[in-house]
Design a protein around this motif. Structure first.
Motif, PDB file in Angstrom:
ATOM      1  N   ALA A 259       0.823  -1.215   0.000  1.00 56.45           N
ATOM      2  CA  ALA A 259       0.000   0.000   0.000  1.00 56.45           C
ATOM      3  C   ALA A 259       0.855   1.262   0.000  1.00 56.45           C
ATOM      4  O   ALA A 259       1.922   1.305   0.618  1.00 56.45           O
ATOM      5  N   THR A 260       0.382   2.275  -0.679  1.00 54.78           N
ATOM      6  CA  THR A 260       0.999   3.602  -0.589  1.00 54.78           C
ATOM      7  C   THR A 260       0.278   4.457   0.442  1.00 54.78           C
ATOM      8  O   THR A 260       0.853   5.392   0.988  1.00 54.78           O
ATOM      9  N   ALA A 261      -0.988   4.128   0.714  1.00 52.99           N
ATOM     10  CA  ALA A 261      -1.777   4.814   1.743  1.00 52.99           C
ATOM     11  C   ALA A 261      -2.921   3.893   2.134  1.00 52.99           C
ATOM     12  O   ALA A 261      -3.350   3.041   1.349  1.00 52.99           O
ATOM     13  N   ILE A 262      -3.398   4.060   3.363  1.00 55.44           N
ATOM     14  CA  ILE A 262      -4.495   3.246   3.876  1.00 55.44           C
ATOM     15  C   ILE A 262      -5.479   4.170   4.596  1.00 55.44           C
ATOM     16  O   ILE A 262      -5.078   5.041   5.367  1.00 55.44           O
ATOM     17  N   ARG A 263      -6.754   3.955   4.314  1.00 49.71           N
ATOM     18  CA  ARG A 263      -7.796   4.685   5.024  1.00 49.71           C
ATOM     19  C   ARG A 263      -8.845   3.678   5.474  1.00 49.71           C
ATOM     20  O   ARG A 263      -9.296   2.862   4.662  1.00 49.71           O
ATOM     21  N   SER A 264      -9.208   3.701   6.746  1.00 39.37           N
ATOM     22  CA  SER A 264     -10.140   2.691   7.240  1.00 39.37           C
ATOM     23  C   SER A 264     -11.203   3.304   8.123  1.00 39.37           C
ATOM     24  O   SER A 264     -11.027   4.382   8.702  1.00 39.37           O
TER      25      SER A 264
ATOM     26  N   SER B 289     -16.183  -3.028   9.289  1.00 39.36           N
ATOM     27  CA  SER B 289     -14.738  -2.827   9.200  1.00 39.36           C
ATOM     28  C   SER B 289     -14.363  -2.731   7.738  1.00 39.36           C
ATOM     29  O   SER B 289     -14.577  -3.666   6.973  1.00 39.36           O
ATOM     30  N   THR B 290     -13.832  -1.595   7.349  1.00 36.36           N
ATOM     31  CA  THR B 290     -13.520  -1.349   5.935  1.00 36.36           C
ATOM     32  C   THR B 290     -12.178  -0.670   5.814  1.00 36.36           C
ATOM     33  O   THR B 290     -11.893   0.302   6.523  1.00 36.36           O
ATOM     34  N   GLN B 291     -11.341  -1.176   4.922  1.00 37.10           N
ATOM     35  CA  GLN B 291     -10.069  -0.533   4.619  1.00 37.10           C
ATOM     36  C   GLN B 291     -10.025  -0.182   3.132  1.00 37.10           C
ATOM     37  O   GLN B 291     -10.327  -1.029   2.298  1.00 37.10           O
ATOM     38  N   TYR B 292      -9.644   1.050   2.852  1.00 39.15           N
ATOM     39  CA  TYR B 292      -9.405   1.461   1.469  1.00 39.15           C
ATOM     40  C   TYR B 292      -7.895   1.546   1.307  1.00 39.15           C
ATOM     41  O   TYR B 292      -7.246   2.390   1.929  1.00 39.15           O
ATOM     42  N   VAL B 293      -7.348   0.659   0.498  1.00 40.08           N
ATOM     43  CA  VAL B 293      -5.897   0.567   0.340  1.00 40.08           C
ATOM     44  C   VAL B 293      -5.507   1.149  -1.009  1.00 40.08           C
ATOM     45  O   VAL B 293      -5.955   0.666  -2.058  1.00 40.08           O
ATOM     46  N   HIS B 294      -4.697   2.194  -0.970  1.00 36.38           N
ATOM     47  CA  HIS B 294      -4.273   2.863  -2.191  1.00 36.38           C
ATOM     48  C   HIS B 294      -3.073   2.147  -2.805  1.00 36.38           C
ATOM     49  O   HIS B 294      -2.096   1.844  -2.118  1.00 36.38           O
ATOM     50  N   GLY B 295      -3.154   1.903  -4.113  1.00 35.28           N
ATOM     51  CA  GLY B 295      -2.035   1.351  -4.846  1.00 35.28           C
ATOM     52  C   GLY B 295      -1.179   2.464  -5.414  1.00 35.28           C
ATOM     53  O   GLY B 295      -1.428   3.649  -5.165  1.00 35.28           O
ATOM     54  N   PRO B 296      -0.173   2.110  -6.214  1.00 31.23           N
ATOM     55  CA  PRO B 296       0.701   3.132  -6.800  1.00 31.23           C
ATOM     56  C   PRO B 296      -0.016   4.042  -7.786  1.00 31.23           C
ATOM     57  O   PRO B 296       0.418   5.169  -8.028  1.00 31.23           O
ATOM     58  N   VAL B 297      -1.108   3.565  -8.363  1.00 31.63           N
ATOM     59  CA  VAL B 297      -1.969   4.373  -9.229  1.00 31.63           C
ATOM     60  C   VAL B 297      -3.413   4.074  -8.822  1.00 31.63           C
ATOM     61  O   VAL B 297      -3.707   2.998  -8.290  1.00 31.63           O
ATOM     62  N   PRO B 298      -4.346   5.011  -9.051  1.00 33.31           N
ATOM     63  CA  PRO B 298      -5.724   4.808  -8.597  1.00 33.31           C
ATOM     64  C   PRO B 298      -6.374   3.535  -9.140  1.00 33.31           C
ATOM     65  O   PRO B 298      -7.216   2.934  -8.457  1.00 33.31           O
ATOM     66  N   GLN B 299      -5.994   3.115 -10.346  1.00 36.17           N
ATOM     67  CA  GLN B 299      -6.596   1.903 -10.917  1.00 36.17           C
ATOM     68  C   GLN B 299      -6.299   0.664 -10.094  1.00 36.17           C
ATOM     69  O   GLN B 299      -6.995  -0.352 -10.207  1.00 36.17           O
ATOM     70  N   LEU B 300      -5.256   0.715  -9.261  1.00 35.97           N
ATOM     71  CA  LEU B 300      -4.862  -0.450  -8.466  1.00 35.97           C
ATOM     72  C   LEU B 300      -5.249  -0.325  -7.003  1.00 35.97           C
ATOM     73  O   LEU B 300      -4.728  -1.048  -6.147  1.00 35.97           O
ATOM     74  N   ASP B 301      -6.167   0.589  -6.696  1.00 35.15           N
ATOM     75  CA  ASP B 301      -6.710   0.666  -5.349  1.00 35.15           C
ATOM     76  C   ASP B 301      -7.555  -0.583  -5.067  1.00 35.15           C
ATOM     77  O   ASP B 301      -8.060  -1.237  -5.989  1.00 35.15           O
TER      78      ASP B 301
END
Length: 285
Positions: A109-114, A221-233
């Motif tokens: 992950a490059t960023a995580i929001r939960s 319980s929800t995690q939004y995991v950001h990839g290196p580009v938005p298409q890979l979130d």
């Protein structure tokens, strides 16, 4: 017969992205095979994740499909280049594949929001609290399985450390703060741990108080995991049978919007720390 290759969520994701590029180009499997000079079964098996694919092939196929997004292609090529097994593979056969896939997802992950409604965020749990949460599972895990679950949960926290650690925003509902898993002493220790972790440069904890009222349904319980580009979130949600992973473009857009609304309802980081301290002071040990 050669050993069957592990079909992880990340391998399936790479394949599904290759299929997405082909379909966006308006090509059938037969047309793509003719264009790239490969057997259609090779393309089909690569898109399903059953066959590995090299970074060179990813770039060649993307070029043949006339994909215009260089950053996206670079990210896919980097995924294809991954060869080393992560620490989570040590638990293969002991824990469900979904738990391992979650650890791998967080690792990249490059960023995580939960958003957490009933529990403290897994990445911010201390040992005593995590043990108490696992002990509530049905059926109750035996001592050896509990040890394995706990070891894996605590090892996941390493993702918060070191160079390149993801920026994390944890939206924690007041209900999770007031739940006393393991008793008052364990709850108090976890609240203090949460305060300590919130001081990290790459960690932001924001509380959603009861007074905020209703908010979009995002799951317990929800995690939004950001990839290196938005298409890979990727979105990860908890279910009764383990983690579920969502990467459909429309659903990602909806989850981003829902998380934005929840974050707007939450207290800012400093007020959140004050709120957590007040809850901690109300705990009677």
């Amino acid at each position: 017969m050669p050993p069957r290759k592990l079909l992880t969520v990340r391998k399936r994701r790479l394949g599904s992205e290759l299929r997405r590029i082909r379909e966006h180009a308006g090509l059938t499997l037969a047309q793509a095979a003719e264009r790239v000079g490969a057997d259609r079964t090779v393309i089909s098996n690569s898109e399903s994740g059953r066959f590995g694919v090299s970074p060179q092939r990813v770039r060649a196929w993307a070029d043949s499909y006339e994909c215009p997004d260089a950053a996206y292609v670079d990210a896919l090529a980097a995924m294809a280049a991954e060869r080393m097994s992560g620490w989570w593979e040590h638990y293969r056969g002991e824990l469900a594949d979904g738990a391992l896939d979650l650890a791998e997802l967080e690792h990249h992950a490059t960023a995580i929001r939960s958003v957490q409604i009933m529990y403290m965020p897994g990445l911010l749990q201390n040992e005593e609290y995590a043990r108490a949460v696992f002990a509530e599972a049905v059926p109750t895990p035996n001592p050896e399985r509990l040890r394995c679950l706990l070891s894996h949960r605590l090892r996941r926290r390493d993702v918060l450390d070191g160079v390149g650690a993801p920026t994390c925003t944890f939206l924690v509902h007041e209900a999770a703060l007031r739940m006393t898993y393991g008793g008052a002493g364990v709850a108090l220790g976890q609240l203090r741990h949460l305060l300590q972790e919130s001081e990290r440069d790459n960690v932001m904890v924001r509380v959603i108080p009861f007074a905020a009222g209703g908010f979009p349904e995002v799951g317990s319980s929800t995690q939004y995991v950001h990839g290196p580009v938005p298409q890979l979130d990727t979105v990860q949600t908890d279910t009764a049978t383990g983690p579920a992973f969502i990467d459909a473009e429309v659903r990602l857009v909806n989850y981003r919007a829902a998380l934005d609304r929840v974050e707007r309802l939450s207290l800012d980081p400093e007020k959140s720390r004050d709120f957590i301290r007040e809850v901690a002071q109300s705990v009677r040990v």
